[in-house]
Design an enzyme around this catalytic site. Structure first.
Site, short mmCIF file in Angstrom:
data_model
loop_
_atom_site.label_atom_id
_atom_site.label_comp_id
_atom_site.label_asym_id
_atom_site.label_seq_id
_atom_site.Cartn_x
_atom_site.Cartn_y
_atom_site.Cartn_z
N ASN A 115 3.33 1.40 -2.34
CA ASN A 115 2.75 0.66 -3.35
C ASN A 115 1.91 -0.61 -2.75
O ASN A 115 1.85 -1.71 -1.93
CB ASN A 115 3.99 0.29 -4.19
CG ASN A 115 2.96 -0.43 -5.56
OD1 ASN A 115 2.16 -1.50 -5.14
ND2 ASN A 115 3.78 -0.81 -6.78
N ASP A 121 12.78 -2.65 -4.98
CA ASP A 121 12.79 -1.92 -5.78
C ASP A 121 12.41 -2.75 -7.17
O ASP A 121 13.36 -3.74 -7.13
CB ASP A 121 13.75 -1.28 -5.94
CG ASP A 121 13.49 -0.73 -6.76
OD1 ASP A 121 13.19 1.44 -6.45
OD2 ASP A 121 14.52 -0.13 -7.85
N PHE A 134 -2.24 -5.99 -9.77
CA PHE A 134 -1.38 -4.53 -10.28
C PHE A 134 -0.09 -3.74 -10.70
O PHE A 134 0.07 -4.87 -11.36
CB PHE A 134 -1.09 -4.34 -8.87
CG PHE A 134 -0.30 -3.83 -8.56
CD1 PHE A 134 0.48 -5.64 -6.97
CD2 PHE A 134 1.43 -3.78 -8.74
CE1 PHE A 134 2.13 -5.54 -7.27
CE2 PHE A 134 2.98 -3.70 -8.13
CZ PHE A 134 3.57 -5.24 -7.72
N TYR A 186 1.95 -3.84 -14.17
CA TYR A 186 1.24 -4.26 -15.26
C TYR A 186 1.11 -5.45 -15.26
O TYR A 186 1.17 -6.26 -16.29
CB TYR A 186 3.42 -4.06 -15.81
CG TYR A 186 3.66 -2.95 -16.28
CD1 TYR A 186 3.90 -1.38 -16.50
CD2 TYR A 186 4.70 -2.29 -15.44
CE1 TYR A 186 3.88 -0.37 -16.89
CE2 TYR A 186 4.56 -0.53 -15.27
CZ TYR A 186 5.05 0.59 -15.94
OH TYR A 186 5.47 1.17 -15.89
N HIS A 197 9.10 -12.68 -9.77
CA HIS A 197 10.12 -12.07 -8.88
C HIS A 197 9.85 -11.71 -7.88
O HIS A 197 10.81 -12.14 -6.96
CB HIS A 197 10.62 -10.87 -10.10
CG HIS A 197 9.43 -9.58 -10.13
ND1 HIS A 197 7.89 -10.31 -9.91
CD2 HIS A 197 9.01 -8.20 -9.62
CE1 HIS A 197 7.81 -9.39 -10.27
NE2 HIS A 197 7.65 -7.48 -9.55
N ARG A 198 9.37 -10.78 -7.40
CA ARG A 198 8.97 -10.82 -6.16
C ARG A 198 9.18 -12.17 -5.02
O ARG A 198 9.76 -12.20 -4.39
CB ARG A 198 7.48 -9.97 -5.80
CG ARG A 198 7.35 -9.48 -4.00
CD ARG A 198 6.77 -7.81 -3.65
NE ARG A 198 7.02 -7.00 -4.88
CZ ARG A 198 6.32 -7.03 -5.74
NH1 ARG A 198 5.36 -7.50 -6.48
NH2 ARG A 198 7.24 -5.55 -6.53
P1 ITT Z 1 7.98 2.13 -3.63
O1 ITT Z 1 8.74 2.07 -4.31
O2 ITT Z 1 6.78 2.97 -2.47
O3 ITT Z 1 7.75 1.02 -3.06
P2 ITT Z 1 7.03 2.21 -6.20
O4 ITT Z 1 5.77 1.39 -6.67
O5 ITT Z 1 7.64 3.45 -6.49
O6 ITT Z 1 6.75 2.63 -4.64
P3 ITT Z 1 9.47 0.92 -7.51
O7 ITT Z 1 9.61 2.22 -7.76
O8 ITT Z 1 9.55 0.16 -7.00
O9 ITT Z 1 7.98 0.70 -6.50
O10 ITT Z 1 8.34 0.86 -8.49
C1 ITT Z 1 7.95 -0.05 -9.12
C2 ITT Z 1 7.11 -0.24 -10.35
O11 ITT Z 1 7.29 -1.49 -10.86
C3 ITT Z 1 5.88 -0.74 -9.33
O12 ITT Z 1 4.98 0.90 -9.50
C4 ITT Z 1 4.99 -1.53 -10.93
O13 ITT Z 1 3.82 -0.18 -12.08
C5 ITT Z 1 6.02 -2.47 -11.28
N1 ITT Z 1 5.71 -3.59 -10.78
C6 ITT Z 1 6.74 -4.09 -10.18
N2 ITT Z 1 6.72 -5.33 -9.36
C7 ITT Z 1 5.04 -5.56 -9.86
C8 ITT Z 1 4.44 -6.48 -10.29
O14 ITT Z 1 5.10 -7.42 -9.61
N3 ITT Z 1 3.67 -6.76 -11.23
C9 ITT Z 1 2.89 -5.77 -11.60
N4 ITT Z 1 4.04 -4.15 -11.76
C10 ITT Z 1 4.91 -4.78 -11.18
#
Ligand code: ITT
Length: 200
Positions: A10, A71, A153, A155, A181-182
């Site tokens: 991501n 995650d 990115f 949401y 959160h991150r």
């Molecule tokens: P990786 O597993 O490869 O890291 P992923 O996008 O599949 O990538 P996740 O399974 O953790 O990752 O899914 C997290 C989702 O939650 C991500 O696709 C976003 O849509 C959302 N998300 C997480 N953090 C966010 C943020 O800071 N801002 C906006 N959306 C977020």
């Protein structure tokens, strides 16, 4: 210098994490920097923590490198916590972030402002030789009635940050990380990574 694999596909996450780690004696590399390409592990856990561990463990086993996996996702109270751990998969395969946002706004169409509470959650797993740590962060907010802003990115355009009422997509990178959160999980991780880097 301490080599750290950021095990994510991501781009939004990767760039927030890499920015945050600047200034530490860490050489952060991504999956695309590896000589081999690996199949993506299945996220079979029922919590953010379990899925972060699955991803970090998988890439550490493949590469032997100290690995950081994130995650994360969005829990919406009016939807009983959905999309939650399924945030990336919400709306099905191939859907865009804009499509996911529209779907979520549609599900929340009749939900009044006071009941649009939500939170972003992030679990960061750090796994390597002799290292197995997990760091968590969360950020309470609300879901707006329409998308706002073009930064960030996922949401971000519909997540209203506490206090300012701006969406995460209206915030500069550093402003988002200060609240997000991150950012919270990364701040918990920072001292630990710093100590590891000084030992290397
Ligand atoms: P990786 O597993 O490869 O890291 P992923 O996008 O599949 O990538 P996740 O399974 O953790 O990752 O899914 C997290 C989702 O939650 C991500 O696709 C976003 O849509 C959302 N998300 C997480 N953090 C966010 C943020 O800071 N801002 C906006 N959306 C977020």
């Amino acid at each position: 210098m301490l080599k750290l694999l950021i095990a994510s596909s991501n781009h939004g996450k990767i760039s927030e994490i890499k920015d945050f780690l600047q200034g530490l004696e860490i050489n952060a590399i991504g999956l695309s920097d590896l000589a081999d390409a690996y199949a993506v592990p299945e996220e079979t856990g029922s919590t953010f923590e379990e899925n972060a561990i699955i991803k970090a463990e998988y890439y550490f086993t493949k590469t032997g490198l100290l690995t950081l996996a994130d995650d994360s996702g969005l829990e919406v109270d009016a939807l009983d916590g959905r999309p939650g751990v399924c945030s990336a998969r919400y709306g099905g395969r191939g859907i865009s972030s804009a499509g996911q946002i529209n779907l979520l706004l549609e599900e929340l169409r009749d939900v009044p402002e006071a009941r649009r509470t939500a939170r972003f959650i992030c679990a960061i797993a750090l796994i390597g030789p002799d290292v197995r740590r997990i760091f968590e962060g969360r950020c309470e907010g609300r879901i707006s009635s329409e998308p706002r802003g073009d930064k960030g990115f996922g949401y971000d355009p519909i997540f209203l940050a506490p206090e300012s009422g701006k969406s995460f997509a209206e915030l500069e990178r550093e402003e988002k990380t200060a609240l997000s959160h991150r950012g919270m999980a990364l701040r918990k991780c920072r001292n630990y990574l710093n100590d590891l880097s000084l030992k290397t």
